[in-house]
Design a protein around this motif. Structure first.
Motif, PDB file in Angstrom:
ATOM      1  N   VAL A  84      12.036  -1.252   8.456  1.00  0.00           N
ATOM      2  CA  VAL A  84      11.364  -0.928   7.188  1.00  0.00           C
ATOM      3  C   VAL A  84       9.900  -0.605   7.460  1.00  0.00           C
ATOM      4  CG1 VAL A  84      12.831  -2.338   5.701  1.00  0.00           C
ATOM      5  CG2 VAL A  84      10.831  -3.375   6.794  1.00  0.00           C
ATOM      6  N   VAL A  85       9.289   0.074   6.513  1.00  0.00           N
ATOM      7  CA  VAL A  85       7.840   0.255   6.538  1.00  0.00           C
ATOM      8  C   VAL A  85       7.261  -0.915   5.767  1.00  0.00           C
ATOM      9  CG1 VAL A  85       5.900   1.726   5.875  1.00  0.00           C
ATOM     10  CG2 VAL A  85       8.068   2.755   6.608  1.00  0.00           C
ATOM     11  N   CYS A  86       6.338  -1.661   6.371  1.00  0.00           N
ATOM     12  CA  CYS A  86       5.833  -2.837   5.669  1.00  0.00           C
ATOM     13  C   CYS A  86       4.353  -2.713   5.299  1.00  0.00           C
ATOM     14  CB  CYS A  86       6.094  -4.109   6.472  1.00  0.00           C
ATOM     15  SG  CYS A  86       5.293  -4.107   8.074  1.00  0.00           S
ATOM     16  N   ASP A  87       3.690  -1.676   5.757  1.00  0.00           N
ATOM     17  CA  ASP A  87       2.297  -1.488   5.325  1.00  0.00           C
ATOM     18  C   ASP A  87       1.881  -0.056   5.619  1.00  0.00           C
ATOM     19  OD1 ASP A  87      -0.141  -2.020   4.220  1.00  0.00           O
ATOM     20  OD2 ASP A  87      -0.803  -3.437   5.771  1.00  0.00           O
ATOM     21  N   ALA A  88       0.845   0.348   4.914  1.00  0.00           N
ATOM     22  CA  ALA A  88       0.312   1.688   5.133  1.00  0.00           C
ATOM     23  C   ALA A  88      -1.198   1.601   5.056  1.00  0.00           C
ATOM     24  CB  ALA A  88       0.841   2.645   4.072  1.00  0.00           C
ATOM     25  N   THR A  89      -1.869   2.252   5.942  1.00  0.00           N
ATOM     26  CA  THR A  89      -3.331   2.267   5.885  1.00  0.00           C
ATOM     27  C   THR A  89      -3.807   3.705   5.827  1.00  0.00           C
ATOM     28  OG1 THR A  89      -3.378   2.145   8.295  1.00  0.00           O
ATOM     29  CG2 THR A  89      -3.697   0.086   7.099  1.00  0.00           C
ATOM     30  N   GLY A  90      -4.997   3.838   5.288  1.00  0.00           N
ATOM     31  CA  GLY A  90      -5.558   5.174   5.158  1.00  0.00           C
ATOM     32  C   GLY A  90      -6.714   5.132   4.198  1.00  0.00           C
ATOM     33  N   GLY A  91      -7.337   6.237   3.990  1.00  0.00           N
ATOM     34  CA  GLY A  91      -8.490   6.307   3.092  1.00  0.00           C
ATOM     35  C   GLY A  91      -8.170   7.103   1.855  1.00  0.00           C
ATOM     36  N   ARG A  92      -9.271   7.521   1.206  1.00  0.00           N
ATOM     37  CA  ARG A  92      -9.104   8.309  -0.013  1.00  0.00           C
ATOM     38  C   ARG A  92      -8.358   9.599   0.276  1.00  0.00           C
ATOM     39  NH1 ARG A  92     -14.290   7.098   0.219  1.00  0.00           N
ATOM     40  NH2 ARG A  92     -14.881   9.230   0.730  1.00  0.00           N
ATOM     41  N   ARG A  93      -8.604  10.130   1.474  1.00  0.00           N
ATOM     42  CA  ARG A  93      -8.087  11.469   1.772  1.00  0.00           C
ATOM     43  C   ARG A  93      -6.628  11.451   2.205  1.00  0.00           C
ATOM     44  NH1 ARG A  93     -12.123  15.372   0.608  1.00  0.00           N
ATOM     45  NH2 ARG A  93     -14.111  14.278   0.802  1.00  0.00           N
ATOM     46  N   GLY A  94      -6.111  10.265   2.452  1.00  0.00           N
ATOM     47  CA  GLY A  94      -4.709  10.284   2.819  1.00  0.00           C
ATOM     48  C   GLY A  94      -4.324   9.163   3.762  1.00  0.00           C
ATOM     49  N   LEU A  95      -3.061   9.277   4.159  1.00  0.00           N
ATOM     50  CA  LEU A  95      -2.451   8.253   4.997  1.00  0.00           C
ATOM     51  C   LEU A  95      -2.878   8.468   6.454  1.00  0.00           C
ATOM     52  CD1 LEU A  95      -0.231   6.015   4.924  1.00  0.00           C
ATOM     53  CD2 LEU A  95       1.419   7.834   5.382  1.00  0.00           C
ATOM     54  N   ARG A  96      -3.116   7.351   7.155  1.00  0.00           N
ATOM     55  CA  ARG A  96      -3.430   7.477   8.593  1.00  0.00           C
ATOM     56  C   ARG A  96      -2.376   6.808   9.470  1.00  0.00           C
ATOM     57  NH1 ARG A  96      -8.960   6.514   7.119  1.00  0.00           N
ATOM     58  NH2 ARG A  96      -8.690   4.316   7.638  1.00  0.00           N
ATOM     59  N   ALA A  98       1.006   6.369  13.899  1.00  0.00           N
ATOM     60  CA  ALA A  98      -0.007   7.219  13.254  1.00  0.00           C
ATOM     61  C   ALA A  98       0.692   8.422  12.637  1.00  0.00           C
ATOM     62  CB  ALA A  98      -1.043   7.671  14.277  1.00  0.00           C
ATOM     63  N   VAL A  99       0.664   8.509  11.296  1.00  0.00           N
ATOM     64  CA  VAL A  99       1.246   9.668  10.599  1.00  0.00           C
ATOM     65  C   VAL A  99       0.332  10.050   9.443  1.00  0.00           C
ATOM     66  CG1 VAL A  99       3.676   9.272  11.139  1.00  0.00           C
ATOM     67  CG2 VAL A  99       2.640   8.122   9.184  1.00  0.00           C
ATOM     68  N   GLY A 100       0.397  11.284   9.039  1.00  0.00           N
ATOM     69  CA  GLY A 100      -0.412  11.745   7.907  1.00  0.00           C
ATOM     70  C   GLY A 100       0.375  11.761   6.619  1.00  0.00           C
ATOM     71  N   GLY A 101       1.681  11.547   6.738  1.00  0.00           N
ATOM     72  CA  GLY A 101       2.481  11.573   5.521  1.00  0.00           C
ATOM     73  C   GLY A 101       3.747  10.771   5.697  1.00  0.00           C
ATOM     74  N   LEU A 102       4.288  10.290   4.589  1.00  0.00           N
ATOM     75  CA  LEU A 102       5.532   9.539   4.629  1.00  0.00           C
ATOM     76  C   LEU A 102       6.405   9.985   3.456  1.00  0.00           C
ATOM     77  CD1 LEU A 102       7.217   7.101   5.819  1.00  0.00           C
ATOM     78  CD2 LEU A 102       6.131   5.718   4.037  1.00  0.00           C
ATOM     79  N   ALA A 103       7.656  10.300   3.787  1.00  0.00           N
ATOM     80  CA  ALA A 103       8.623  10.638   2.731  1.00  0.00           C
ATOM     81  C   ALA A 103       9.531   9.436   2.537  1.00  0.00           C
ATOM     82  CB  ALA A 103       9.438  11.855   3.146  1.00  0.00           C
ATOM     83  N   MET A 104       9.708   9.011   1.281  1.00  0.00           N
ATOM     84  CA  MET A 104      10.535   7.811   1.069  1.00  0.00           C
ATOM     85  C   MET A 104      11.679   8.083   0.100  1.00  0.00           C
ATOM     86  SD  MET A 104       8.032   5.374  -1.161  1.00  0.00           S
ATOM     87  CE  MET A 104       6.876   6.078  -2.353  1.00  0.00           C
ATOM     88  N   ASN A 105      12.753   7.356   0.326  1.00  0.00           N
ATOM     89  CA  ASN A 105      13.947   7.514  -0.496  1.00  0.00           C
ATOM     90  C   ASN A 105      14.622   6.159  -0.633  1.00  0.00           C
ATOM     91  OD1 ASN A 105      17.080   7.597  -0.169  1.00  0.00           O
ATOM     92  ND2 ASN A 105      16.562   9.402  -1.337  1.00  0.00           N
ATOM     93  N   GLY A 106      14.536   5.595  -1.828  1.00  0.00           N
ATOM     94  CA  GLY A 106      15.157   4.293  -2.065  1.00  0.00           C
ATOM     95  C   GLY A 106      16.502   4.442  -2.748  1.00  0.00           C
ATOM     96  N   GLY A 107      17.045   5.642  -2.764  1.00  0.00           N
ATOM     97  CA  GLY A 107      18.294   5.912  -3.474  1.00  0.00           C
ATOM     98  C   GLY A 107      18.023   6.709  -4.737  1.00  0.00           C
ATOM     99  N   TRP A 108      19.085   6.951  -5.460  1.00  0.00           N
ATOM    100  CA  TRP A 108      18.973   7.801  -6.651  1.00  0.00           C
ATOM    101  C   TRP A 108      19.451   7.061  -7.889  1.00  0.00           C
ATOM    102  CZ3 TRP A 108      16.964  12.751  -6.700  1.00  0.00           C
ATOM    103  CH2 TRP A 108      16.724  13.330  -5.433  1.00  0.00           C
ATOM    104  N   ASN A 157       0.811  -1.223   0.000  1.00  0.00           N
ATOM    105  CA  ASN A 157       0.000   0.000   0.000  1.00  0.00           C
ATOM    106  C   ASN A 157       0.846   1.276   0.000  1.00  0.00           C
ATOM    107  OD1 ASN A 157      -2.615  -1.330   0.089  1.00  0.00           O
ATOM    108  ND2 ASN A 157      -1.958  -1.989   2.142  1.00  0.00           N
ATOM    109  N   ASN A 158       2.012   1.173  -0.643  1.00  0.00           N
ATOM    110  CA  ASN A 158       2.889   2.347  -0.712  1.00  0.00           C
ATOM    111  C   ASN A 158       2.352   3.420  -1.665  1.00  0.00           C
ATOM    112  OD1 ASN A 158       3.290   0.798  -2.990  1.00  0.00           O
ATOM    113  ND2 ASN A 158       5.469   1.339  -3.181  1.00  0.00           N
ATOM    114  N   ASP A 159       1.174   3.172  -2.252  1.00  0.00           N
ATOM    115  CA  ASP A 159       0.627   4.147  -3.199  1.00  0.00           C
ATOM    116  C   ASP A 159      -0.412   5.063  -2.548  1.00  0.00           C
ATOM    117  OD1 ASP A 159      -1.237   2.098  -2.824  1.00  0.00           O
ATOM    118  OD2 ASP A 159      -2.140   2.447  -4.805  1.00  0.00           O
ATOM    119  N   ARG A 160      -0.552   4.977  -1.222  1.00  0.00           N
ATOM    120  CA  ARG A 160      -1.570   5.814  -0.577  1.00  0.00           C
ATOM    121  C   ARG A 160      -1.251   7.298  -0.731  1.00  0.00           C
ATOM    122  NH1 ARG A 160      -5.454   2.534   0.787  1.00  0.00           N
ATOM    123  NH2 ARG A 160      -4.963   0.760   2.114  1.00  0.00           N
ATOM    124  N   PRO A 161      -2.270   8.121  -0.951  1.00  0.00           N
ATOM    125  CA  PRO A 161      -2.028   9.571  -0.970  1.00  0.00           C
ATOM    126  C   PRO A 161      -1.382   9.986   0.346  1.00  0.00           C
ATOM    127  CG  PRO A 161      -4.258   9.090  -1.729  1.00  0.00           C
ATOM    128  CD  PRO A 161      -3.683   7.790  -1.227  1.00  0.00           C
TER     129      PRO A 161
END
Lengths: 982, 87, 183
Positions: A372-384, A399-409, A294-298
């Motif tokens: 690691v982050v292994c799952d994300a939950t949330g609704g249409r409006r965003g990450l919970r 509980a967070v409203g946002g996640l910044a990720m960096n897998g390298g460049w 679920n890494n595609d959550r808004p």
């Protein structure tokens, strides 16, 4: 959310815009993406296949999710990346791929059916009944899965194409690009710097680093202003270089007015072709996401994008965020978030240990090392909430409203790979980097070359700039790099986090880790096959976020290595280019110039219907009062010429002036028949062959002087014949001393045809035009109403005929006189239709008949191919295969109830089967002859010359027409030529 | 692609018309026989590498050129006027 | 009998300015294609020098003597502009009247080269195409002869039949270039 008092744009000024009908307010300098974030809009689109809710992922041209339609009506532009669209007053944007609304999308049901919809589902499921694919399945699938839609109306906007030239093209205006440009420019080179952003500076615009003791963004502005003040520098902001091509040619797309509320006359975009002696590629690098469930959550975004939104635009996706990644960028991100007032709930460092303890482990925020982050939950409006898997295997929820990720460049190697080179795997960087000398005369500097510290970028820019100068024969410049951040880059590659649930690799095409595994399981193990099977890396982002991780996952699934698996082929364009930008200027007269005949104005006054012949616009027929069908006009014009006189503008025929001591010998070589024996003041019909023995063109050639000829060619073949003559002269007979040039444009020429032709010319031409002075096929200089002109006694109608020529500036006036006089004798103008009918009646040929597959013998002119001399095509015209059992030119007339003859129809025996085996020939020209009151045709019939009088069947399978015909001589009217000779 | 016209200088390929292998410069004698003519007109090598080929500078000076080009890398090694390139 | 009226090659009243660029008709006067025969180039050059005071131009160049120009226009070919060729040239070269073949215009202004950069695939920067240069190339799909008589002036010769299309294309390019400045 707006971070009050933060960011570098001025949020005190308002810009009004609408998103999905809702009125919102942004600020000058906002992109649509940053403005939506300022308005707390987290959900901006629905995914391609599963209609998953999606938010903004990036802050650049690689954006896979935030695709919207900008504008309304015919001008609406689908699939605009909200991250690239600068805000302007009154901007109207709509989300895409949802119904009835973004919040409540009916097809989100696809997501529930996801277990059945994996890669390859469509191929396997919609197999039968076969006919359903086109009529049922494909339309339904297309409606469900898709990006934005075009309006379907003609595009009213203006686009442009242009060429540019420089000594050094610098692609990308970040720290390396600016230093390369500055170095090259100070060395005197003519420099173009392109950057796809509205503002130069690259990452410096979005980071908080200092350069040389001042904020990096200020340093960039200083360099840009120095460059802007130099005459030899052209700064091209909003310009994405889209492709490297052969010979130092680069494609680039400039957003000229997409950011303006009212573009006025300006083009929206311009497609540039830039030719550069040298290129310095400073295209930077692309940050990689990490695949976890679920890494595609808004609300889950790239870390570099989060910093850009926070530092530059003063907005954030949420008030409480976590940072997850595999390089020190996560600490930089966390610090910037904290400085902007965003709560940093956790820094999840997937590396087993950071390399630089003192620098990165500041205890400013909770750090989860080796987690690691292994799952994300949330609704249409965003990450919970996110779920962490800690180093010891325990799970923890946050509980967070946002996640910044960096897998390298990943260095942007695209432009190094467009000419066939492949990038090389660098294990230390866990990235592909450009190979050496991938594109001739191109060097790579900075992050694009795998140098990820600012200091290294600056230094490499200087080096590349100096390399370019030296290659141009100029002196290197002593440019010193200012002091800048020089941290080492330390990555432990993390492609995907193992676990349940779907982990997205390619957000735009809804491709998950599982899909890539599925491809491998079904033996699509080549990376190119995996791409086609899963659609990973397709569509507008071309996998900029996902390519490296996807092939790494594939390598793991197949048990191979990453370099062994390799990348797919990088092809232009780097960013989407509207077809209309490629095609700019290539419509209407820009597509095909309109060549106007000298009689254009009068023909238009006479109401002529125009047709195109080559690029020329020629009158097809001249309708008169009461005529409602072209056939009525055509029949009248034919009868007019046969009974009185007609005028036709024949300026368009190719005319080539040939002079020189070897002119006659040259003509003997290019023509099948002989011209050295032609007397001065005479005209001869000539047949030109290709070297393979087939007919190329025909026409008349006049001898104007001992060493002076005037050749005519078919209108549409003029260019081809000229090229051929140049070839024969330069390539085969360079020792021949002659020169030739087209005089088509110099002379306006008109056919005056019919029994009253002499009467029309008598008052205009000073010289008497009697039989003795002007026999058939004669030519010479005449005085036409005081002007020097030329007269040719030739006929393409079968009537007494002349062609009269004057310098083009007098053409319109002469045509007026000729037409007025002809009308006095009951004659008038005739067009291409009547001309065509008359030549079919006479069995004269055009390219309808000599279409490239017929020989001189086929058209009954075999005798003209002289065996006494060598000429182009002479040898091959006499080869065995071309001599016997050929389809030969015949005339045809309808015999039975069906009178219609159709060019293109085929000929068969009068009775018997109709199969490809029994095909005996075909029709090439057909018309209704008002003179003979019958349909007539010319065609090719097997051994046709010996079959005059036989009955054959014409069959047009397309129209379902069958006609019984009689085979005749090709000349249907006035076979002994008495009318045109008299 | 850009071609170095000996007269006009380097020009965009849109100005040129392609004609194929420069073999066409070596026209057999009329009585050279069927095999020689067949070979001249129809038989071509298709090398992955250097090739001498004919281009006509249609939109430029009107010269026929012999261009030496690598069909794999597209590298252009040079161009001569066809009338000076014959043996 | 009344003489035949002349029609202009370019149907444009005077000049027109869009943005900083001015488009005007160039009245060339007589134009003659001069094509030296084999081995006669030096004889031709001498005859031209004697009769018209200018030499045979090198490739991509214009030779000039007052209002008389000789514009290189291709392999063994140049256009003698502004004067009827002296009979002394006959024999050295094929001479073919082209006075009515070409429609000619002038683009004048600091952005003239920018306008042509929309249409012409040739490097017209001052350093690559300085004063005194000529080029045979294409403008869109039209064959043209270009020359630069002064820093900010470009001359264009196109086939007479294409004059309308030339004007259309130039006006489009001029308005596009002009509109950029107004951002």
């Amino acid at each position: 959310m707006i971070l009050t008092g933060k960011g570098r744009i001025d949020r005190s000024k308002d810009i009004g815009f609408r998103f999905d009908g809702r009125a919102m307010v942004g600020a000058p300098g906002d992109t649509l993406a940053s403005a939506l974030m300022a308005n707390d809009v987290c959900l901006v689109g629905r995914s391609f296949k599963y209609h998953r809710p999606r938010g903004v992922l990036t802050a650049g041209s690689e954006e896979p999710n935030a695709l919207v339609t900008v504008g309304q009506g015919a001008a609406a532009m689908p699939n605009t990346r909200a991250t690239m669209q600068e805000l302007y007053d009154g901007l109207v944007a709509q989300s895409q791929n949802r119904w009835p609304s973004l919040d409540w999308d009916v097809l989100a049901v696809n997501d529930l059916a996801a277990p059945f919809l994996g890669a390859g589902f469509y191929y396997k499921t919609f197999m039968w009944p076969r006919a359903f694919w086109e009529r049922v399945y494909e339309p339904v699938i297309r409606r469900a899965a898709g990006l934005g839609a075009l309006s379907g109306a003609p595009n009213p906007d203006r686009y442009e194409r242009a060429f540019a030239w420089c000594d050094v093209l610098v692609v990308g205006g970040g720290p390396s690009g600016l230093m390369a440009a500055l170095t090259a420019a100070r060395g005197g080179a003519d420099v173009i710097v392109c950057d796809e952003a509205a503002r130069f500076g690259g990452r410096l615009v979005y980071e908080t680093d200092n350069i040389g003791g001042q904020p990096g963004v200020d340093w960039a502005d200083c360099i840009v202003s120095e460059l802007a003040g130099m005459d030899n520098v052209r700064l091209m902001p909003r310009t994405a270089v889209t492709g490297s091509y052969d010979g130092g040619t680069y494609g680039a797309l400039e957003r000229v007015a997409l950011h303006r509320a009212d573009p006025g006359e300006a083009p929206l975009e311009c497609h540039w072709r830039i030719v550069a002696s040298r290129c310095v590629l400073c295209a930077g690098a692309l940050e990689r996401p990490i695949a976890f469930a679920n890494n595609d959550r808004p609300g889950i975004m790239m870390a570099s994008a989060v910093r850009a939104y926070v530092n530059h635009w003063g907005v954030a996706p949420a008030g409480s965020m976590a940072v997850f990644g595999a390089t020190d960028d996560i600490y930089r991100t966390a610090r910037d978030l904290r400085a902007a007032g965003v709560d940093v709930a956790a820094v999840i460092d997937s590396r087993t240990a950071p390399r630089d303890e003192g620098r990165t482990n500041a205890r400013e925020f909770p750090v989860y090392q080796g987690a690691v982050v292994c799952d994300a939950t949330g609704g249409r409006r965003g990450l919970r909430e996110i779920t962490l898997r800690l180093a010891d295997g325990q799970q923890e929820r946050l509980a967070v409203g946002g996640l910044a990720m960096n897998g390298g460049w990943s260095p942007s190697v695209h432009l190094t790979s467009h000419c066939g080179a492949r990038p090389i795997w660098n294990a230390e960087l866990a990235s592909f980097v450009p190979g050496a000398d991938a594109v001739p005369d191109q060097s790579v500097a900075g992050a694009a070359a795998g140098a990820f510290s600012t200091a290294a970028c600056l230094q490499q820019g200087i080096t590349a700039g100096n390399q370019a100068l030296l290659a141009l024969g100029r002196s290197a410049q002593a440019v010193t790099a200012p002091e800048a951040e020089d941290a080492p880059y330390y990555v432990q590659a993390i492609w995907s986090v193992p676990g349940k649930g779907r982990a997205w690799l390619d957000f735009q095409n809804d491709v998950t880790v599982k899909d890539v595994g599925q491809a491998a399981a079904e033996n699509f193990v080549s990376v190119e096959h995996m791409k086609r099977y899963t659609t990973q890396g397709m569509a507008t982002d071309q996998g900029k976020n996902s390519n490296t991780a996807a092939l790494a996952v594939l390598a793991e699934a197949t048990g191979g290595t990453i370099p062994g698996t390799g990348t797919t082929t990088f092809r232009p364009p780097y960013v989407p280019v509207p077809i209309v930008a490629y095609a700019a200027g290539a419509e209407g007269r820009g597509f095909a110039p309109e060549r106007r005949i000298p009689s254009f104005a009068r023909a238009r006054r006479e109401g002529a219907a125009l047709t195109e012949a080559g690029l020329w616009h020629r009158p097809s027929y001249f309708p008169q009062r009461g005529e409602t069908h072209w056939r009525q006009s055509c029949d009248r014009e034919v009868q007019m010429v046969r009974n009185s006189v007609g005028i036709c503008d024949v300026t368009t025929l190719g005319k080539i002036d040939i002079q020189g001591p070897d002119a006659a010998a040259f003509l003997d070589f290019v023509y099948a028949n002989t011209f050295s024996t032609l007397k001065e003041g005479r005209v001869r019909y000539g047949l030109m062959l290709r070297e393979d023995g087939f007919v190329m063109d025909d026409g008349t050639t006049a001898r104007l002087g001992p060493q002076h000829y005037l050749m005519t060619t078919t209108t549409a073949a003029a260019g081809q014949v000229m090229r051929h003559l140049e070839w024969v002269h330069q390539g085969l007979r360079p020792q021949m001393d002659l020169r030739f040039i087209s005089v088509t444009e110099q002379w306006a020429q008109f056919a005056v045809a019919g029994p009253r032709a002499r009467d029309v010319l008598a008052g205009l031409v000073k010289e008497p035009l009697d039989m003795q002075g002007w026999p058939f096929m004669s030519c010479g200089a005449v005085t036409v109403a005081g002007q020097a002109g030329r007269l040719f006694r030739i006929s393409f109608s079968g009537e007494l005929g002349f062609e009269i020529a004057v310098p083009a500036r007098f053409g319109a006036a002469l045509y007026d006189r000729l037409l007025d006089r002809a009308q006095d004798f009951g004659g008038g103008a005739y067009g291409m239709e009547a001309l065509n009918v008359m030549r079919i009646e006479k069995g004269f040929l055009t390219h309808a008949d000599i279409h490239g597959r017929v020989t001189a013998a086929d058209v009954g002119l075999g005798r003209m191919v002289s065996r006494k001399k060598d000429c182009i095509g002479q040898t091959m015209a006499h080869r065995p295969g071309l001599l016997e059992d050929r389809q030969e030119l015949v005339g045809l007339r309808p015999l039975g109830a069906v009178k219609q003859l159709i060019a293109g129809a085929h000929l068969f025996a009068a009775t018997g089967p109709v199969t490809p085996d029994t095909d005996q020939g075909y029709l090439t020209s057909a018309c209704y002859s008002p003179t003979l009151e019958t349909s007539l045709a010319l065609g090719f019939l097997r051994n046709g010359r010996a079959r005059h009088g036989e009955t054959v069947r014409m069959i047009d399978h397309l129209r379902g027409i069958e006609a019984i015909c009689t085979v005749t001589d090709p000349v249907a009217f006035d076979p002994d030529g008495g009318r045109m000779r008299g | 692609m850009r071609l170095p016209c000996p007269l006009c200088g380097a020009r965009d390929h849109r100005e040129f018309t392609y004609q194929g292998d420069a073999t066409m410069l070596h026209r057999p004698a009329p009585d050279a026989g069927v095999d020689a003519w067949d070979s001249y007109l129809y038989l071509r090598d298709n090398p992955a590498g250097r090739l001498h080929e004919l281009w006509y500078h249609d939109a430029g000076c009107g010269a026929w050129l012999v261009v030496e080009r690598d069909t794999v890398t597209h590298k252009v090694f040079g161009a001569r006027l066809a009338r000076e390139a014959r043996p | 009998m009344a003489e035949l009226m002349q029609s202009p090659a370019v149907l444009m009243p005077g000049a027109m300015t869009v943005g900083t660029t001015c488009l005007a008709v160039w009245d060339t006067g007589p134009v003659t294609a001069v094509m030296p025969y084999r081995g006669r180039s030096s004889g031709l050059a001498a005859a031209m020098q004697a009769a018209h005071g200018l030499g045979w131009p090198d490739a991509n160049r214009v030779s000039q003597a007052g209002a008389t120009l000789c514009v290189w226009s291709g392999l063994d070919q140049a256009m003698l502009v502004g004067v009827v060729p002296d009979p002394a040239l006959v024999g050295h070269a094929a001479l073919v009247d082209q006075s009515d073949s070409w429609a000619a215009v002038t683009l004048d202004g600091a952005e003239a080269a920018d306008v042509l950069a929309r249409l012409v695939p040739v490097d017209l920067r001052a350093q690559a195409f300085p004063v005194g240069y000529a080029a045979r190339t294409q403008l869109g799909h039209m064959p043209v002869i270009l020359c630069r008589p002064a820093d900010a002036v470009l001359r264009i010769m196109v086939f007479r039949s294409m004059a309308e299309t030339l004007l259309h294309e130039l006006k489009e390019a001029m308005s596009g270039v002009a509109a950029r400045g107004k951002g």
